[in-house]
Design a protein around this motif. Structure first.
Motif, short mmCIF file in Angstrom:
data_model
loop_
_atom_site.label_atom_id
_atom_site.label_comp_id
_atom_site.label_asym_id
_atom_site.label_seq_id
_atom_site.Cartn_x
_atom_site.Cartn_y
_atom_site.Cartn_z
N UNK A 1 38.28 46.46 37.28
CA UNK A 1 39.13 47.48 36.70
C UNK A 1 38.74 47.64 35.24
N UNK B 1 34.80 36.18 33.42
CA UNK B 1 34.45 37.39 34.15
C UNK B 1 33.03 37.21 34.66
N UNK B 2 32.86 37.47 35.94
CA UNK B 2 31.52 37.36 36.52
C UNK B 2 30.76 38.63 36.15
N UNK C 1 36.76 41.75 36.15
CA UNK C 1 36.71 41.40 37.55
C UNK C 1 38.09 41.03 38.03
N UNK C 2 38.48 41.54 39.14
CA UNK C 2 39.79 41.24 39.67
C UNK C 2 39.65 40.38 40.91
N UNK C 3 40.68 39.65 41.19
CA UNK C 3 40.78 39.05 42.51
C UNK C 3 40.73 40.22 43.49
N UNK C 4 39.84 40.17 44.47
CA UNK C 4 39.76 41.31 45.38
C UNK C 4 41.01 41.44 46.23
N UNK C 5 41.90 40.45 46.13
CA UNK C 5 43.20 40.59 46.79
C UNK C 5 44.00 41.73 46.18
N UNK C 6 43.55 42.24 45.04
CA UNK C 6 44.20 43.41 44.45
C UNK C 6 43.72 44.70 45.09
N UNK C 7 42.72 44.60 45.93
CA UNK C 7 42.16 45.80 46.54
C UNK C 7 40.99 46.37 45.76
N UNK C 8 40.73 45.80 44.61
CA UNK C 8 39.60 46.24 43.79
C UNK C 8 38.75 45.04 43.41
N UNK C 9 37.49 45.30 43.12
CA UNK C 9 36.65 44.24 42.57
C UNK C 9 36.78 44.16 41.07
N UNK D 1 43.09 47.85 51.33
CA UNK D 1 43.29 48.80 50.23
C UNK D 1 43.18 50.24 50.72
N UNK E 1 38.48 33.32 43.11
CA UNK E 1 39.92 33.11 42.97
C UNK E 1 40.19 31.95 42.01
N UNK F 1 40.48 42.56 52.25
CA UNK F 1 41.39 43.07 51.22
C UNK F 1 40.95 44.44 50.69
N UNK G 1 42.86 35.79 31.89
CA UNK G 1 41.52 35.72 32.47
C UNK G 1 40.62 34.98 31.50
N UNK H 1 47.22 43.77 46.49
CA UNK H 1 46.92 45.20 46.47
C UNK H 1 47.62 45.90 45.31
N UNK H 2 47.73 45.19 44.21
CA UNK H 2 48.31 45.75 43.00
C UNK H 2 47.38 45.33 41.86
#
Lengths: 461, 1051
Positions: free
Chosen positions: B757, B808-809, B747-755, A86, A432, A81, B805, A139-140
Motif C-alpha cells: 500500500x 519492509x521487504x 508491504x502489508x500482511x497479505x491477509x489484508x487482501x493487498x501485498x 479480496x 507475518x 487472501x 512496521x 481484508x482491511x
C-alpha cells in the motif's frame, strides 16, 4: 499548467474502482481458488507430496518438508487472501452498491449468497492449513490484522454458510456465466453449499460431535451433490492462460519432476485398483512407484497419468464421491443421514472410479474384493474410509491432506532425512513475523507454537 | 621604443592553438589576446623583461623576453587552478572559489582516457561520493549512486543534464530481470551520449547544489557540457579498437573427478548410470544420466565406456558408440570468445565572432565475449549558435542516437543465460567444443541434457550454442534529444534565456525462444515510447553592487511534460512455423497485449541569489516551488529552499606563503519529490478472459489518494585547502541527508487482501565523508607526476518506516533470500536462514550430522552496502608521453551467490570432490570409507562426530546449508584503467602539413582484479541498475579484461 492536467494521474488503460461488473471479480476469484487447490507447483501446493501420492525425481526438497526456501506457505496464504478473498470482498461491495432498479433483488441475493459460499470455502481452507488466522480484521488494508481462534472462525463460517443457503432463490438467476463452476445454475450451487456444510460438519466431528450431528443431519436433508456431473469443478480450457495448472507443471514445462510413490502405487496394485492406469503411466508394463523423500530416476518409475496431463482436466472443489464418503462416515458416527455406511461407501468408490473414466462393472468387481468390501476390509471405519478416500482424492490434494490428518489413515511415515515430522499444518508465512509481529506471536502462543507439529483445532486424535 | 614579439600559444595536451589567452607584459597593463589559432603579436615597451601567459583553466607561465622576437608557449591545463570555471545548476558558470557546496568537475579527456564506450563507466573511481557499479554484460546498465540510497522505492539515480537538456537514464528492465529471474539487461539510456563530444562533466552531489533542478534532483545531478566550436575550423578523428578476454579468476573452476548425475540411484549395478540397450544387441549398456544437470555421478575412469549425449546424434562420429567416461577436455571456459570493440569518431567544429557550430559522429561496434552478441551505437550530434544581433544569441543542438542490439546476454537465473547453466547446473563430462560441433553440424538443439535416451527433447538446458544463435534477442532505440534556445542580453548585467528542450525516443525489444528449445517456444515484443519536453524561461543577472559587493542570480520557470507509453505482446501456447517471429505465428490466439501509459506534468518556478563580498565571502539562497500531477491535487504543490555560505579564508592569509588556498563552506537544503505516476487512484487488473467471461482482479498494491511529496533534507560542510603553490591539496566534505515522508508501497500482511500500500512514511538517513586529494610530487617542463585520490564513506540507515512496521521487504530472490528495509539497518539488508551458533560462536550440527539451521528466514545475514569506496589515479607525463592508471577500490559490503548456492550442491566445484579426514574420496559411500564430518559442534558443545554422506548431491550447497553459507565479502581492488599516450611533438606533426596533433594511445580496462573475496565471480557484476538486486549474484558474468589502442588525429 498542471491545474489543467487532472486526468494525468488517471490510468488511461485500466478501469477505475467500481467500473467493472462485480461478477467479473467472482470469476477471477473462482479461477484463482481452483488453481491454487489443484496446482502441483512446488512454490504453492506441496500436498500431493505430503499425502505421498507423488515423489520427486531429482530435487526432493519439498518432500522432506522444506517449506521456507520457496516460501510455499506464503504463496498459499497470499493466493487465498489476496487473489480469492479480496476479489470476492470487492465483488460483494460492487454488487451491494448496484442500485440499478432493473437489477432483480433476487438475482442480487443469489449473487451475494454465492460469494458467501465461496468465501466460506476459502476461509475453511485457510483454517485447515494454518489454524488460527486473521479473520475478523482481515481484508482491511488499514490494519495489521489480529488472528482469530480457528474454532471460533469455523463456527462463524458455519453460521454464514447457513445464512447464505437460506438466502438462495433457486427460481432466479445467479452469477450467470460468470460462475465458472456451474455456469449460473443456482440449484447446483445450492447443492454445493449443502455439501460444503456436510464437509464442515464432519471436519469438526471429533471436536464437537453434537454440533457435527445437527449440521450433518440438516445438510443431508437438503439437496447434496448427487452425481459426478454436479461436482463443484472448473472445466479448464485448452489454451493458456486457462489450462489446468497440472498441465503447465507436467507437460508445458517439459520437466520430469514427479513420479508416483511406492507407498501409493503398491497400495493400488495390491487392491487391483482399476484407477491405477488413469492415475499413472505404466513403466515396462507395470506400475511402479519411486521412493518418497529422496531422488528418483524418472525413467524407472510410473509418472502421473494422461488425465492429469490434459490441459482441460477439471479442477475439483468438491466431488460427489467426497459427499458419499462423508455420508458413510456420518452413518458410522450415528448421524441420521439415511442409507448405510456400506451403501454410501460403495457409491463413493463407484463415483470416483467413474470420475476417472472407469465403468460400473469395474467398480463392482473392485468393491467385491474382500480387501475393498466395506464389510470385510481391515480396520475400523476410519481406516476403511480413510484408505479409500485417500485413493479417491488423488486429484484433490488439499482435501486429501485434511482428511488424512482428520481420519489418521492411511498411516504415512516421514522419510529418512526429513527436516521435520510430517506437517500437521503450515507454519505462518515469514512475512507475518515481519509485518504483523505482535499479532503473529500472539497467535503462535495461542495455538501452542508456530511449527508443523501443532494441530488444527479439529485434529484432536 | 616598442618592439614586436609574436608567437603561438598551444595546449600542451594536444598541441592545438589556444585562442583567448591573455599575454601580458609583466608589471604593466599592456596586453593582448591570442587569436583563433593561438597566435599573438604584442608590442612591448623596451623596458619589458617578462611576458605572462594566462588563461582560465591553465597554469599561467612567465617567460623572460631577452632578445627573442618570437616566443611559443605550450600551456598545461591545471585542474586545480583556483580560477577554474565550474558549470553549476541551470548551466550557470561560476568560479570554483565562489562555490559554497561540493561540485566535482571531470574533464571529458579524463572520462575517455580508457576509451570506455559507456561514458558513465568512465566516471568510476574518479569522483568522491559517487558509486558506480558496472555490469559485465554487453551493453548492460550501470548503476550510479551519489551519496547513498535515499528513496526506499523511488528512483535513486542522479538526473543527467546535457547542455541544459534533462535526458532519460531509464532502464526498461523488468523487476523480474532486476531480481535475477531471467531476462535481458537492455542498458541505461544515458549511455546514448557520444563520449568524445563531452567537454566536461560536473557532479553536483548535495541538495544545495541541485535544488534548482527541482524534484528530480534529490539524488544529485550529472551535468554534461558538450564541446563548443572553437574559432577557426578544427577536425578531430579518433580511431580505436579494443579486444577483451574473460578474467578467469571470475569464472568457475570445475572438479575433474566425477561426471553427470545426482548420486547413486540410477539403473545399472553401480547405480550411477542408466542401463539401456542402445546398440540393439540385446545387452544393456551403460548410459550417462542425460537428464541430470549435476556432476554427482560416476567417478571418471578412462577404461569405462559409456553412451553419452553424442552417441544419440546420427550425425556424430560417436553415434551409437560408447566413449570413455572422462572429464571434458574443453569445459565451459571455452565458450567465451574475444570481445571486440571498434570505437571511431569524428568531430568537426568551427566558429567566428558571429557564432560557432560543431558536428560529431561516433560509431561504436561492440561484440561481446558470448557468441552472436553485438551492440552497435551510432551517434550524430550537431550544435550551432549564432549571434543574431549583439544582444540576441540563438542556438540549437540535436543529438541523434541509434542503438541496435542483438544477442545481449541473458541474465540471472534461467535457460536464457548460459552462465546459469555453467555455474549452477552442469555435467563436467560434457565437452563444449563437441556441443559446438554438434550445433554447427545439425543446426539443431543437440543438447547434452536430453529428457531420456528414449526421449531426445531437451529437459532443463539447451545446447549453449543453440541458446546464443536461436534464442537471441534483438532491440533498437532511436533517439533525438536537443534544444532550441535564445538568449537576449537586456543590459550588460541582465539577460533572459528562453529554451525548449526535448528528449524523445522509441524503442523495441524482441525476445525469442525457438521451437525445439526447453520450454514453450515463444516470441514477444515490447514497444516503448518516451517523450520529455521542458520549457524554460530564465532571467540571469550579475552585478557588482559596490567594489566589494557582487550580486548575481536567476529567476526562472520550468514546465516539464513527460509521456511514456508501452505495449508488450507475446505469442500464446508456442510457435507454429519455426524461425518465424511474429505474433500471428502463435499456436493459440495471443492474449491481449499489456498496455501502459503514464503522463507526468510538473510546473516549477525558482529563484536564486548569490551575494559575494570581496571574492571572499559568498552566500547563496535558492527557492523552488513545484506543482506535480503525480500527487493528489490538494497536496500537489511543494516549496523547498536552500542556503549556502562559503568563506575563502586564504584571502585573509595572503602572507602565509605555504597556504595557496583555503575555503570553508556549509549549506542546508531541502528537495521535494512527487510520487510515481498513477499511485493515487485505484484501478482493477484484467486477469484474462475465461470462456468468454472477462476476469478482473483487485491489484496487489493499494493506491493512496492522500499522498504528499517526499522530502530530502540535506546538510553539508566542507573544507578545501591547497598548499605549496597548489602542489598538494585536499577537499573534505561531510554531509547528512535525511529523506523523510517517503512514498513507499509499504508491504502489508497479505491477509489484508493487498501485498502493499502506498503511504507517506519512513525516514532514511545517509551520512558520510568524502575526501579528494592530490599531490604533484614532480613538476618540471618535461616531467610531471600527479597523484589523485578520493575516498568516500557513506553510512545509510533506515530510521523509521511506518507505525508498527519495522521491516519492509524490498525484493525477494531465489535462494530464500530477501532484501529489506529494516529500522536500524542499512538499505537492502539481506535476510535469510542462518546457521545456529552456540554461545562460543561455533556452528551447531544436528543429530543427523548436518548443520542446524534457523527455522526462520528473516535473519539478517548480510549488508550489501560498501564500508567505503575509493580511487587512486596516477598521471605521469614525460615530454609527449603520458602514463595514466586508476585503481578502484570497494571495501566491505556483502553479496549472496546463488551460483555457489546451487553450484556446490550439484558438485561442480573442487571442494565437493575432496578427500575426507580418512584420506578417502569423500564421495565414496560411508560404508566404503567416504562421507564427511562437518566441522562444528553438537548441541552439547562437543565436536561433531557424525559422518554424513557426500555420495548424492546437496551436502555443500543449498539443500543442507542455510542461505548465510553463501554470503561473501564483496570487496575488491581493481586496476580499472590504464593508458599510455604518446603525443607526437609539434615539430614532427607540423611536417605532416594539415595535422595539428597526433596522439597514439594504448589503453586497458579492468586488467587486473588485485584482490577480491567472492569465489569464482566478479563481486561488482550487477544484474541491472536500480535499487533491486544489490548484494545478489546469480548467473554472474565474468569480468572482461580489455586491451586496445586509439589514434587521435586533429587537423
Amino acid at each position: 499548467c498542471v491545474d489543467t492536467l487532472d486526468d494525468y494521474n488517471i490510468d488511461p488503460k485500466r478501469p477505475l474502482s467500481g467500473q467493472v461488473p462485480g461478477t467479473t471479480l467472482v470469476s477471477s476469484a473462482e479461477r484463482s481458488l481452483v488453481r491454487t487447490l489443484v496446482s502441483s507447483s512446488v512454490n504453492l501446493n506441496p500436498f500431493r507430496l505430503y499425502t505421498q501420492y507423488w515423489a520427486e525425481t531429482t530435487y526432493f526438497d519439498e518432500s522432506i518438508y522444506d517449506i521456507k526456501t520457496r516460501n510455499i506457505n506464503g504463496g498459499f496464504w497470499t493466493a487465498l487472501y489476496r487473489d480469492v478473498l479480496r476479489d470476492l470482498q470487492e465483488a460483494r461491495t460492487i454488487i451491494n452498491a448496484n442500485t440499478d432498479p432493473t437489477f432483480d433483488p433476487k438475482v442480487k441475493a443469489n449473487q451475494l449468497a454465492s460469494i458467501e459460499v465461496l468465501e466460506v470455502y476459502a476461509w475453511a481452507t485457510l483454517v485447515d492449513t494454518f489454524g488460527d488466522v486473521p479473520y475478523s480484521e482481515a481484508l482491511d488494508f488499514t490494519k495489521a490484522p489480529k488472528y482469530d481462534d480457528d474454532m471460533v472462525i469455523y463456527n462463524d463460517l458455519i453460521t454464514r454458510l447457513d445464512r447464505a443457503i437460506g438466502q438462495f432463490d433457486v427460481a432466479s438467476e445467479g452469477l450467470g456465466s460468470a460462475d465458472l463452476i456451474y455456469g449460473g445454475n443456482v440449484k447446483e450451487f445450492v447443492k454445493f453449499a449443502n455439501s460444503l456444510k456436510l464437509r464442515l460438519a464432519l471436519t469438526i466431528a471429533d471436536k464437537d460431535q453434537a454440533k457435527a450431528k445437527t449440521l450433518a443431519e440438516a445438510a443431508a436433508k437438503a439437496a447434496l451433490i448427487s452425481s459426478n456431473e454436479e461436482n463443484a469443478a472448473i472445466e479448464f480450457q485448452s489454451s493458456n492462460p486457462n489450462t489446468n495448472p497440472l498441465f503447465e507443471d507436467l507437460v508445458q514445462s517439459g520437466r520430469n519432476d514427479f513420479v508416483g510413490t511406492s507407498v501409493f502405487i503398491d497400495k493400488l496394485n495390491m487392491l487391483n485398483d482399476p484407477r491405477v492406469d488413469n492415475y499413472f503411466k505404466a513403466r515396462g508394463g507395470v506400475y511402479k512407484g519411486g521412493v518418497y523423500g529422496t531422488s528418483n530416476n524418472y525413467a524407472s518409475f510410473s509418472a502421473p497419468g494422461a488425465a492429469q496431463e490434459s490441459a482441460t482436466h477439471p479442477g475439483v472443489l468438491l466431488s460427489y464421491s467426497q459427499v458419499e464418503f462423508l455420508l458413510a462416515e456420518a452413518v458410522e458416527r450415528g448421524f441420521a443421514v439415511g442409507g448405510t455406511a456400506k451403501s454410501h461407501y460403495d457409491n463413493a468408490v463407484t463415483a470416483s472410479i467413474q470420475e476417472w473414466g472407469g465403468t460400473t462393472a469395474e467398480a463392482t468387481a473392485y468393491l467385491a474384493q474382500p480387501t475393498v468390501n466395506y464389510l470385510t476390509a481391515t480396520g475400523d471405519y476410519r481406516e476403511k474410509i480413510g484408505t479409500q478416500k485417500w485413493i479417491a482424492l488423488y486429484d484433490q490434494p488439499v482435501d486429501s491432506y485434511r482428511e488424512y490428518r482428520r481420519l489418521d489413515y492411511p498411516k504415512l511415515t516421514k522419510p529418512a532425512g526429513a527436516l521435520s515430522n510430517l506437517p500437521n499444518r503450515f507454519p505462518y508465512p515469514v512475512v507475518e513475523q515481519n509485518l504483523n509481529a505482535a499479532n503473529n506471536s500472539a497467535a503462535a502462543a495461542a495455538i501452542g507454537g508456530d511449527n508443523v507439529d501443532t494441530k488444527i483445532f479439529w485434529d484432536v486424535r | 621604443q616598442n618592439r614586436e614579439i609574436s608567437g603561438r600559444v598551444t595546449d600542451a595536451a594536444n598541441g592545438q592553438g589556444l585562442p583567448g589567452v591573455t599575454v601580458l607584459v609583466k608589471g604593466t597593463t599592456t596586453g593582448v589576446s591570442t587569436d583563433s589559432d593561438g597566435s599573438y603579436t604584442i608590442s612591448a615597451p623596451a623596458s619589458a623583461t617578462t611576458l605572462v601567459f594566462s588563461s582560465i583553466g591553465y597554469s599561467a607561465v612567465e617567460r623572460v623576453i631577452g632578445n627573442a622576437s618570437a616566443i611559443n608557449i605550450a600551456l598545461a591545463t591545471d585542474a586545480k587552478q583556483l580560477g577554474e570555471v565550474v558549470v553549476t545548476a541551470q548551466n550557470v558558470e561560476r568560479t570554483r572559489n565562489s562555490l559554497p557546496y561540493s561540485a566535482t568537475q571531470v574533464e571529458g579527456e579524463s572520462i575517455t582516457k580508457a576509451r570506455n564506450p559507456n561514458f558513465i563507466n568512465g566516471l568510476s573511481g574518479k569522483v568522491a561520493g559517487v558509486t558506480i557499479r558496472q555490469s559485465n554484460s554487453l551493453g548492460g546498465s550501470t548503476n550510479v549512486l551519489i551519496r547513498g540510497t535515499k528513496s526506499l522505492f523511488g528512483n535513486n539515480q542522479p538526473l543527467f543534464v546535457v547542455d541544459g537538456v534533462p535526458i532519460s537514464n531509464a532502464n526498461t528492465n523488468s523487476s523480474d530481470q532486476q531480481t535475477g529471474r531471467g531476462g535481458y539487461d537492455y542498458g541505461n539510456a544515458a549511455a546514448d551520449i557520444n563520449p568524445d563530444d563531452i567537454a566536461s562533466t560536473t557532479v553536483l552531489k548535495g541538495a544545495a547544489a541541485t535544488a534548482l533542478y527541482g524534484e528530480r534532483a534529490a539524488n544529485g545531478v550529472i551535468l554534461i557540457t558538450t564541446k563548443k566550436g572553437r574559432k577557426g575550423l578544427g577536425v578531430t578523428i579518433n580511431l580505436g579498437a579494443t579486444a577483451g578476454r574473460i578474467d578467469k579468476s571470475t569464472f568457475i573452476k570445475y572438479q575433474d573427478q566425477y561426471g553427470a548425475g545426482y548420486g547413486r540411484y540410477y539403473e545399472d549395478p553401480s547405480l550411477f548410470f542408466l542401463s539401456r540397450d542402445i546398440d540393439g544387441d540385446g545387452v544393456k549398456d551403460l548410459v550417462a544420466p542425460l537428464s541430470e544437470d549435476a556432476s554427482y555421478g560416476g567417478r571418471f575412469d578412462p577404461n569405462l565406456n559409456v553412451y553419452q549425449w553424442d552417441s544419440f546424434d546420427p550425425t556424430s562420429p560417436n553415434y551409437q558408440k560408447a566413449t570413455p567416461w572422462v572429464a571434458a577436455k574443453n569445459g565451459p571456459e571455452e565458450f567465451f570468445k574475444t570481445a571486440l570493440t571498434l570505437n571511431n569518431s569524428i568531430s568537426i567544429d568551427g566558429g567566428n565572432d558571429a557564432g560557432y557550430f560543431k558536428l560529431g559522429y561516433n560509431n561504436i561496434r561492440d561484440k561481446g565475449v558470448l557468441e552472436n552478441s553485438e551492440v552497435n551505437k551510432n551517434i550524430v550530434n550537431f550544435a550551432g549558435s549564432l549571434n543574431l544581433t549583439p544582444k540576441l544569441t540563438t542556438s540549437a543542438s540535436i543529438n541523434y542516437t541509434r542503438v541496435d542490439g542483438k544477442g545481449r546476454y541473458g541474465t540471472g537465473y534461467g535457460d536464457g543465460n548460459v552462465l546459469t547453466n555453467f555455474r549452477q547446473w552442469w555435467q563436467t563430462n560434457v565437452d563444449l567444443k563437441e556441443q559446438k560441433a554438434a550445433f554447427e553440424r545439425t543446426g539443431q538443439n543437440k543438447t547434452y541434457n536430453y529428457s531420456d535416451p528414449s526421449d531426445l527433447s531437451p529437459i532443463y538446458w539447451n545446447n549453449p550454442y543453440w541458446v546464443r544463435y536461436k534464442n537471441y534477442e534483438t532491440d533498437s532505440r532511436n533517439r533525438f534529444f536537443g534544444n532550441v534556445a535564445a538568449t537576449y542580453k537586456v543590459t550588460d548585467w541582465f539577460n533572459i534565456l528562453g529554451r525548449v528542450t526535448s528528449d524523445s525516443y522509441d524503442e523495441i525489444q524482441e525476445e525469442r525462444n525457438a521451437i525445439g528449445s526447453v520450454g514453450l517456444s515463444s516470441y514477444s515484443r515490447f514497444d516503448r515510447t518516451s517523450r520529455e519536453y521542458n520549457y524554460d524561461l530564465i532571467g540571469n543577472f550579475s552585478k557588482n553592487v559596490t567594489e566589494s559587493f557582487s550580486l548575481s542570480g536567476l529567476i526562472g520557470a520550468n514546465l516539464r511534460r513527460q509521456y511514456i507509453s508501452s505495449i508488450f505482446s507475446s505469442t500464446n501456447g508456442g510457435l507454429v512455423v519455426p524461425d518465424l517471429y511474429s505474433l500471428t505465428n502463435s499456436v493459440s490466439d495471443p492474449l491481449p497485449p499489456t498496455e501502459n501509459e503514464t503522463r507526468i506534468g510538473v510546473d516549477g518556478i525558482f529563484a536564486s541569489a548569490t551575494l559575494g563580498f570581496k571574492n571572499m565571502l559568498f552566500l547563496d539562497l535558492t527557492a523552488r516551488r513545484d506543482k506535480s500531477t503525480t500527487l493528489p491535487s490538494q497536496n500537489n504543490t511543494f516549496i523547498y529552499p536552500s542556503v549556502a555560505g562559503g568563506f575563502v579564508f586564504s584571502e585573509m592569509l595572503k602572507d602565509v606563503s605555504w597556504l595557496s588556498y583555503g575555503k570553508v563552506r556549509a549549506n542546508y537544503a531541502e528537495v521535494g519529490s512527487g510520487a510515481s505516476a498513477l499511485s493515487v487512484f485505484d484501478v482493477y487488473s484484467k486477469v484474462s478472459t475465461f470462456d468468454g467471461n472477462a476476469l478482473y482482479s483487485v491489484p496487489n498494491t493499494k493506491n493512496n489518494p492522500d499522498l504528499k511529496p517526499e522530502r530530502t533534507k540535506s546538510a553539508e560542510a566542507g573544507l578545501e585547502m591547497n598548499f605549496l603553490r597548489s602542489r598538494v591539496g585536499f577537499d573534505l566534505t561531510v554531509y547528512q541527508q535525511n529523506t523523510v515522508n517517503q512514498i513507499i508501497p509499504v508491504t502489508l500482511s497479505t491477509a489484508t487482501g493487498y501485498s502493499s500500500r502506498f503511504v507517506n512514511s519512513g525516514e532514511v538517513r545517509n551520512r558520510g565523508v568524502e575526501v579528494s586529494a592530490f599531490v604533484t610530487p614532480v613538476k618540471t617542463t618535461d616531467f610531471s607526476w600527479t597523484l589523485n585520490a578520493n575516498w568516500t564513506r557513506n553510512r545509510n540507515e533506515v530510521l523509521s518506516l511506518y507505525q508498527g512496521v519495522d521491516n519492509i521487504v524490498l525484493a525477494t530472490y531465489q535462494g530464500g533470500l530477501s532484501s529489506n528495509a529494516t529500522v536500524g539497518q542499512p538499505f537492502g539488508s539481506l535476510r535469510g536462514s542462518d546457521f545456529i551458533y552456540n554461545d562460543n560462536g561455533e556452528k551447531v550440527v544436528g543429530a543427523n550430522g548436518y548443520y542446524a539451521q534457523t527455522a526462520t528466514t528473516n535473519n539478517v545475514i548480510g549488508n550489501p552496502n560498501a564500508d567505503w569506496t575509493g580511487g587512486v589515479s596516477n598521471t605521469v607525463n614525460y615530454k609527449g608521453l603520458a602514463l595514466y592508471f586508476l585503481v578502484d577500490v570497494r571495501h566491505g559490503g556483502e553479496i549472496f551467490s546463488l551460483d555457489r548456492y546451487y553450484g556446490l550442491a550439484t558438485g561442480l566445484t573442487p571442494e565437493t570432490a575432496q578427500n575426507n579426514d580418512l584420506g578417502n574420496p569423500s564421495r565414496n559411500t560411508i560404508a566404503n570409507g567416504g562421507g564427511v564430518i562437518l566441522p562444528g559442534v553438537k548441541a552439547d558443545g562437543t565436536a561433531n562426530t557424525t559422518r554424513v554422506s557426500n555420495t548424492n548431491y546437496g551436502l555443500y550447497g543449498y539443500l543442507r546449508n542455510p542461505a548465510s553459507a553463501f554470503v561473501y565479502d564483496a570487496s575488491f581492488v581493481k586496476l580499472r584503467e590504464v593508458s599510455l599516450t604518446y603525443s607526437l611533438p609539434t615539430s614532427i606533426v607540423s611536417k605532416f602539413g594539415a595535422f595539428k596533433g597526433v596522439d597514439l594511445s594504448l589503453v586497458g580496462r579492468n586488467l587486473w582484479i588485485i584482490s577480491k573475496n567472492l569465489p569464482d565471480a566478479d563481486p561488482e557484476d550487477a544484474l541491472s541498475s536500480g535499487n533491486l538486486g544489490q548484494g545478489y549474484s546469480s548467473g554472474s558474468f565474468p569480468a572482461v579484461r580489455t586491451f586496445g589502442g586509439n589514434i587521435r588525429l586533429s587537423f
